[in-house]
Scaffold this active site. Structure first.
Site, PDB file in Angstrom:
ATOM      1  N   THR A 125       8.124  -4.733   6.866  1.00  0.00           N
ATOM      2  CA  THR A 125       8.404  -3.426   6.271  1.00  0.00           C
ATOM      3  C   THR A 125       9.339  -2.593   7.148  1.00  0.00           C
ATOM      4  O   THR A 125       9.353  -2.762   8.380  1.00  0.00           O
ATOM      5  CB  THR A 125       7.075  -2.657   6.076  1.00  0.00           C
ATOM      6  OG1 THR A 125       7.355  -1.312   5.734  1.00  0.00           O
ATOM      7  CG2 THR A 125       6.213  -2.659   7.338  1.00  0.00           C
ATOM      8  N   ASP A 126      10.043  -1.675   6.522  1.00  0.00           N
ATOM      9  CA  ASP A 126      10.901  -0.767   7.291  1.00  0.00           C
ATOM     10  C   ASP A 126      10.062   0.188   8.147  1.00  0.00           C
ATOM     11  O   ASP A 126      10.586   0.820   9.070  1.00  0.00           O
ATOM     12  CB  ASP A 126      11.844   0.020   6.372  1.00  0.00           C
ATOM     13  CG  ASP A 126      11.132   0.859   5.310  1.00  0.00           C
ATOM     14  OD1 ASP A 126       9.879   0.849   5.249  1.00  0.00           O
ATOM     15  OD2 ASP A 126      11.830   1.536   4.529  1.00  0.00           O
ATOM     16  N   GLU A 127       8.755   0.279   7.847  1.00  0.00           N
ATOM     17  CA  GLU A 127       7.914   1.218   8.604  1.00  0.00           C
ATOM     18  C   GLU A 127       7.787   0.827  10.069  1.00  0.00           C
ATOM     19  O   GLU A 127       7.374   1.642  10.891  1.00  0.00           O
ATOM     20  CB  GLU A 127       6.521   1.337   7.968  1.00  0.00           C
ATOM     21  CG  GLU A 127       6.593   1.865   6.557  1.00  0.00           C
ATOM     22  CD  GLU A 127       5.297   2.468   6.047  1.00  0.00           C
ATOM     23  OE1 GLU A 127       4.396   2.772   6.838  1.00  0.00           O
ATOM     24  OE2 GLU A 127       5.206   2.634   4.825  1.00  0.00           O
ATOM     25  N   TYR A 153      -1.249   1.046  10.212  1.00  0.00           N
ATOM     26  CA  TYR A 153      -0.647   0.036   9.328  1.00  0.00           C
ATOM     27  C   TYR A 153       0.666  -0.478   9.900  1.00  0.00           C
ATOM     28  O   TYR A 153       0.855  -1.693  10.097  1.00  0.00           O
ATOM     29  CB  TYR A 153      -0.404   0.620   7.923  1.00  0.00           C
ATOM     30  CG  TYR A 153       0.588  -0.196   7.112  1.00  0.00           C
ATOM     31  CD1 TYR A 153       0.252  -1.452   6.613  1.00  0.00           C
ATOM     32  CD2 TYR A 153       1.887   0.275   6.866  1.00  0.00           C
ATOM     33  CE1 TYR A 153       1.170  -2.216   5.901  1.00  0.00           C
ATOM     34  CE2 TYR A 153       2.805  -0.472   6.154  1.00  0.00           C
ATOM     35  CZ  TYR A 153       2.445  -1.717   5.677  1.00  0.00           C
ATOM     36  OH  TYR A 153       3.358  -2.476   4.980  1.00  0.00           O
ATOM     37  N   LYS A 157       1.828  -4.213  11.406  1.00  0.00           N
ATOM     38  CA  LYS A 157       2.954  -5.006  10.882  1.00  0.00           C
ATOM     39  C   LYS A 157       3.944  -5.318  12.004  1.00  0.00           C
ATOM     40  O   LYS A 157       4.493  -6.419  12.073  1.00  0.00           O
ATOM     41  CB  LYS A 157       3.659  -4.270   9.739  1.00  0.00           C
ATOM     42  CG  LYS A 157       2.829  -4.074   8.481  1.00  0.00           C
ATOM     43  CD  LYS A 157       2.472  -5.378   7.782  1.00  0.00           C
ATOM     44  CE  LYS A 157       3.644  -6.027   7.078  1.00  0.00           C
ATOM     45  NZ  LYS A 157       3.205  -7.236   6.315  1.00  0.00           N
TER      46      LYS A 157
HETATM   47  P1  NAD Z   1      -0.794  -5.225  -2.008  1.00  0.00           P
HETATM   48  O1  NAD Z   1      -1.757  -4.416  -1.231  1.00  0.00           O
HETATM   49  O2  NAD Z   1      -0.478  -4.867  -3.409  1.00  0.00           O
HETATM   50  O3  NAD Z   1      -1.274  -6.765  -2.029  1.00  0.00           O
HETATM   51  C1  NAD Z   1      -1.796  -7.400  -0.910  1.00  0.00           C
HETATM   52  C2  NAD Z   1      -2.437  -8.720  -1.365  1.00  0.00           C
HETATM   53  O4  NAD Z   1      -2.900  -9.411  -0.184  1.00  0.00           O
HETATM   54  C3  NAD Z   1      -3.650  -8.539  -2.279  1.00  0.00           C
HETATM   55  O5  NAD Z   1      -3.577  -9.457  -3.349  1.00  0.00           O
HETATM   56  C4  NAD Z   1      -4.839  -8.852  -1.371  1.00  0.00           C
HETATM   57  O6  NAD Z   1      -5.945  -9.390  -2.060  1.00  0.00           O
HETATM   58  C5  NAD Z   1      -4.220  -9.863  -0.413  1.00  0.00           C
HETATM   59  N1  NAD Z   1      -4.922  -9.920   0.884  1.00  0.00           N
HETATM   60  C6  NAD Z   1      -5.289  -8.872   1.666  1.00  0.00           C
HETATM   61  N2  NAD Z   1      -5.933  -9.313   2.755  1.00  0.00           N
HETATM   62  C7  NAD Z   1      -5.965 -10.667   2.666  1.00  0.00           C
HETATM   63  C8  NAD Z   1      -6.484 -11.695   3.499  1.00  0.00           C
HETATM   64  N3  NAD Z   1      -7.124 -11.407   4.646  1.00  0.00           N
HETATM   65  N4  NAD Z   1      -6.327 -12.978   3.118  1.00  0.00           N
HETATM   66  C9  NAD Z   1      -5.702 -13.274   1.949  1.00  0.00           C
HETATM   67  N5  NAD Z   1      -5.212 -12.350   1.117  1.00  0.00           N
HETATM   68  C10 NAD Z   1      -5.327 -11.056   1.470  1.00  0.00           C
HETATM   69  O7  NAD Z   1       0.522  -5.266  -1.117  1.00  0.00           O
HETATM   70  P2  NAD Z   1       2.072  -5.263  -1.558  1.00  0.00           P
HETATM   71  O8  NAD Z   1       2.500  -3.864  -1.784  1.00  0.00           O
HETATM   72  O9  NAD Z   1       2.286  -6.294  -2.601  1.00  0.00           O
HETATM   73  O10 NAD Z   1       2.727  -5.734  -0.185  1.00  0.00           O
HETATM   74  C11 NAD Z   1       2.900  -7.126   0.089  1.00  0.00           C
HETATM   75  C12 NAD Z   1       3.532  -7.267   1.460  1.00  0.00           C
HETATM   76  O11 NAD Z   1       4.777  -6.599   1.505  1.00  0.00           O
HETATM   77  C13 NAD Z   1       2.690  -6.663   2.599  1.00  0.00           C
HETATM   78  O12 NAD Z   1       2.781  -7.531   3.710  1.00  0.00           O
HETATM   79  C14 NAD Z   1       3.364  -5.329   2.898  1.00  0.00           C
HETATM   80  O13 NAD Z   1       3.201  -4.992   4.244  1.00  0.00           O
HETATM   81  C15 NAD Z   1       4.810  -5.663   2.580  1.00  0.00           C
HETATM   82  N6  NAD Z   1       5.648  -4.534   2.121  1.00  0.00           N
HETATM   83  C16 NAD Z   1       5.254  -3.758   1.050  1.00  0.00           C
HETATM   84  C17 NAD Z   1       6.088  -2.749   0.588  1.00  0.00           C
HETATM   85  C18 NAD Z   1       5.712  -1.889  -0.587  1.00  0.00           C
HETATM   86  O14 NAD Z   1       6.447  -0.947  -0.895  1.00  0.00           O
HETATM   87  N7  NAD Z   1       4.637  -2.147  -1.286  1.00  0.00           N
HETATM   88  C19 NAD Z   1       7.324  -2.525   1.218  1.00  0.00           C
HETATM   89  C20 NAD Z   1       7.688  -3.327   2.310  1.00  0.00           C
HETATM   90  C21 NAD Z   1       6.847  -4.356   2.735  1.00  0.00           C
HETATM   91  O1  TDX Z   2      -0.960  10.721  -3.396  1.00  0.00           O
HETATM   92  C1  TDX Z   2       0.051  10.584  -2.712  1.00  0.00           C
HETATM   93  N1  TDX Z   2       0.847  11.673  -2.468  1.00  0.00           N
HETATM   94  C2  TDX Z   2       1.969  11.614  -1.687  1.00  0.00           C
HETATM   95  O2  TDX Z   2       2.652  12.630  -1.496  1.00  0.00           O
HETATM   96  C3  TDX Z   2       0.441   9.305  -2.134  1.00  0.00           C
HETATM   97  C4  TDX Z   2      -0.392   8.085  -2.378  1.00  0.00           C
HETATM   98  C5  TDX Z   2       1.574   9.273  -1.369  1.00  0.00           C
HETATM   99  N2  TDX Z   2       2.314  10.388  -1.132  1.00  0.00           N
HETATM  100  C6  TDX Z   2       3.532  10.291  -0.306  1.00  0.00           C
HETATM  101  C7  TDX Z   2       3.353   9.619   1.045  1.00  0.00           C
HETATM  102  C8  TDX Z   2       4.691   8.953   1.257  1.00  0.00           C
HETATM  103  O3  TDX Z   2       5.612   9.856   1.824  1.00  0.00           O
HETATM  104  O4  TDX Z   2       4.449   9.460  -1.029  1.00  0.00           O
HETATM  105  C9  TDX Z   2       5.168   8.593  -0.146  1.00  0.00           C
HETATM  106  C10 TDX Z   2       4.897   7.156  -0.541  1.00  0.00           C
HETATM  107  O5  TDX Z   2       3.543   6.876  -0.218  1.00  0.00           O
HETATM  108  P1  TDX Z   2       2.875   5.450  -0.470  1.00  0.00           P
HETATM  109  O6  TDX Z   2       3.056   5.070  -1.904  1.00  0.00           O
HETATM  110  O7  TDX Z   2       1.509   5.480   0.103  1.00  0.00           O
HETATM  111  O8  TDX Z   2       3.860   4.481   0.355  1.00  0.00           O
HETATM  112  P2  TDX Z   2       4.302   4.470   1.892  1.00  0.00           P
HETATM  113  O9  TDX Z   2       3.302   5.134   2.762  1.00  0.00           O
HETATM  114  O10 TDX Z   2       5.722   4.960   1.954  1.00  0.00           O
HETATM  115  O11 TDX Z   2       4.251   2.887   2.186  1.00  0.00           O
HETATM  116  C11 TDX Z   2       4.739   1.923   1.212  1.00  0.00           C
HETATM  117  O12 TDX Z   2       6.029   1.488   1.554  1.00  0.00           O
HETATM  118  C12 TDX Z   2       6.171   0.728   2.726  1.00  0.00           C
HETATM  119  C13 TDX Z   2       3.794   0.729   1.150  1.00  0.00           C
HETATM  120  O13 TDX Z   2       2.497   1.169   0.784  1.00  0.00           O
HETATM  121  C14 TDX Z   2       3.787  -0.035   2.441  1.00  0.00           C
HETATM  122  O14 TDX Z   2       2.979  -1.178   2.332  1.00  0.00           O
HETATM  123  C15 TDX Z   2       5.205  -0.435   2.769  1.00  0.00           C
HETATM  124  O15 TDX Z   2       5.271  -1.067   4.028  1.00  0.00           O
END
Ligand code: NAD
Ligand code: TDX
Length: 340
Positions: A125-127, A153, A157
């Site tokens: 992630t970019d985080e 978190y 990562k």
């Molecule tokens: P998500 O939370 O929707 O899904 C995570 C999945 O992993 C779920 O199906 C969960 O059951 C499974 N999981 C959790 N712990 C586990 C374990 N111990 N063993 C096996 N399975 C397990 O997450 P997402 O948003 O789809 O993110 C997927 C990946 O991408 C993550 O690694 C996250 O850090 C990364 N990522 C997400 C975003 C975003 O915007 N959502 C952006 C950049 C990177």
């Molecule tokens: O209720 C809310 N109100 C609000 O203002 C929630 C849930 C979020 N927010 C804000 C927090 C953040 O600035 O919105 C922005 C986005 O929040 P999230 O959806 O929780 O995402 P973020 O924290 O940016 O992280 C997501 O992107 C990077 C993913 O959850 C991560 O897994 C990924 O690495």
């Protein structure tokens, strides 16, 4: 070609599985997922019976189980999406984040070393780069930006990323890492900003915006992220990190207002609430490397992607209503209890 996709019952992993099955009908895709609260097996019901797809319920931290699966499947590629992914939950309790995101990654890579692999790909992630100030719009994250994390978190990562690079240098494991910005699109779990706001707005519930709502995220349509990973695992260089993002920076408050407007809901639903602790101000990716090396560019503009996403939530109410009610947690036992 056999690919193990971990975390494939979650948001991005499921979209990646659909993408790969569409693009490579001759590949075998094995989804390994623990089905935590964030995993929803009903998301995969459309592919569950495909002959080249297999679902295995397993924890990536379960060394014995992971080794047994590798022994059976001999994967060519592993793409690790499995993670605890919600920043707010990591602030409540970091421990499971360290366990899954760091220890789980090492268990998977140990299995890759033991059984041999063409590529281990870590979805990051970019985080991991921390945040950028709002008053410096000229600054972007590149692959050489120092890691500087804010939340448990993102720290977990970053720890995993360092471990992946160490396994490459120390053991010669063929790895790659992608660091992507915020994704949005179908099957996004309703605790995250965009789906939460759509679902609350539809129910005329308050829309909780953290702090002032000025925080900026760089949004990418999930299919564009899946195409990027597809390119990296096939053509990306071993040992390399690729940033993935599309120069699409938006303030949270503007997204929430756009959702209100699209759904015909009043902005008076917006409620400013206490800020997230350690809240990152701005994320912004410089995707030059993946563009010049692999020809990747995002294809979906935010104005189109957000409309498609809102439309998807309007037409897939069953999917998210089962999550909101908690019923999705019974889906596995009901449908697949004796099948996997
Ligand atoms: P998500 O939370 O929707 O899904 C995570 C999945 O992993 C779920 O199906 C969960 O059951 C499974 N999981 C959790 N712990 C586990 C374990 N111990 N063993 C096996 N399975 C397990 O997450 P997402 O948003 O789809 O993110 C997927 C990946 O991408 C993550 O690694 C996250 O850090 C990364 N990522 C997400 C975003 C975003 O915007 N959502 C952006 C950049 C990177
Ligand atoms: O209720 C809310 N109100 C609000 O203002 C929630 C849930 C979020 N927010 C804000 C927090 C953040 O600035 O919105 C922005 C986005 O929040 P999230 O959806 O929780 O995402 P973020 O924290 O940016 O992280 C997501 O992107 C990077 C993913 O959850 C991560 O897994 C990924 O690495």
């Amino acid at each position: 070609m056999t690919i193990i996709v971990t975390g494939g019952a979650g948001f991005i992993g499921s979209n990646f599985i659909f993408h790969m099955l569409r693009q490579y009908p001759d590949y075998r895709i094995v989804c390994l997922d623990k089905l935590t609260y964030a995993g929803n097996l009903s998301t995969l019901k459309g592919v569950m019976d495909a002959p080249n797809f297999r679902f295995v319920r397993l924890d990536i931290c379960d060394r014995e189980g992971v080794n047994a699966l590798f022994e059976e499947e001999h994967p060519d590629i592993v793409v690790n999406f499995a993670a605890e992914s919600h920043v707010d939950r990591s602030i409540e309790d970091p421990s499971v984040f360290l366990q899954t995101n760091i220890i789980g990654t090492s268990v998977l890579m140990d299995a890759c070393r033991k059984y041999g692999i063409r590529r281990y790909h870590q979805v990051s992630t970019d985080e991991v780069y921390g945040d950028l100030p709002l008053d410096r719009p000229d600054l972007f994250f590149t692959e050489t930006t120092p890691l500087h994390t804010s939340s448990p978190y993102s720290s977990s990562k970053a720890g995993a990323d360092l471990l992946v690079l160490a396994y490459h240098r120390t053991f010669g494991l063929p790895v790659s890492i992608s660091r992507c910005s915020n994704n949005y699109g179908p099957y996004h779990f309703p605790e995250k900003l965009i789906p939460l706001m759509i679902i609350n707005a539809l129910a005329d519930k308050p829309l909780p915006v953290y702090g002032t709502g000025e925080n900026v995220r760089d949004w990418l349509y999930v299919e564009d992220h899946c195409r990027a990973i597809d390119l990296i695992i096939h053509k990306g260089r071993e040992g390399e990190v690729y940033n993935v993002g599309g120069h699409n920076e938006m303030r949270n408050i503007d997204i929430v207002k756009l959702i209100c407007k699209t759904l015909g809901k009043p902005e008076s639903l917006i409620t400013y609430v206490a800020d997230r602790k350690g809240h990152d101000m701005r994320y912004a990716i410089d995707p030059t490397k993946i563009h010049t090396e692999l020809g990747w560019l995002p294809e979906t503009k935010f104005c189109d992607g957000i409309q498609k996403t809102i439309e998807w939530y309007l037409t897939h109410r069953d999917w998210w209503q089962e999550i909101v009610s908690g019923e999705y947690r019974n889906y596995y036992a009901r449908m697949y209890g004796d099948r996997t």
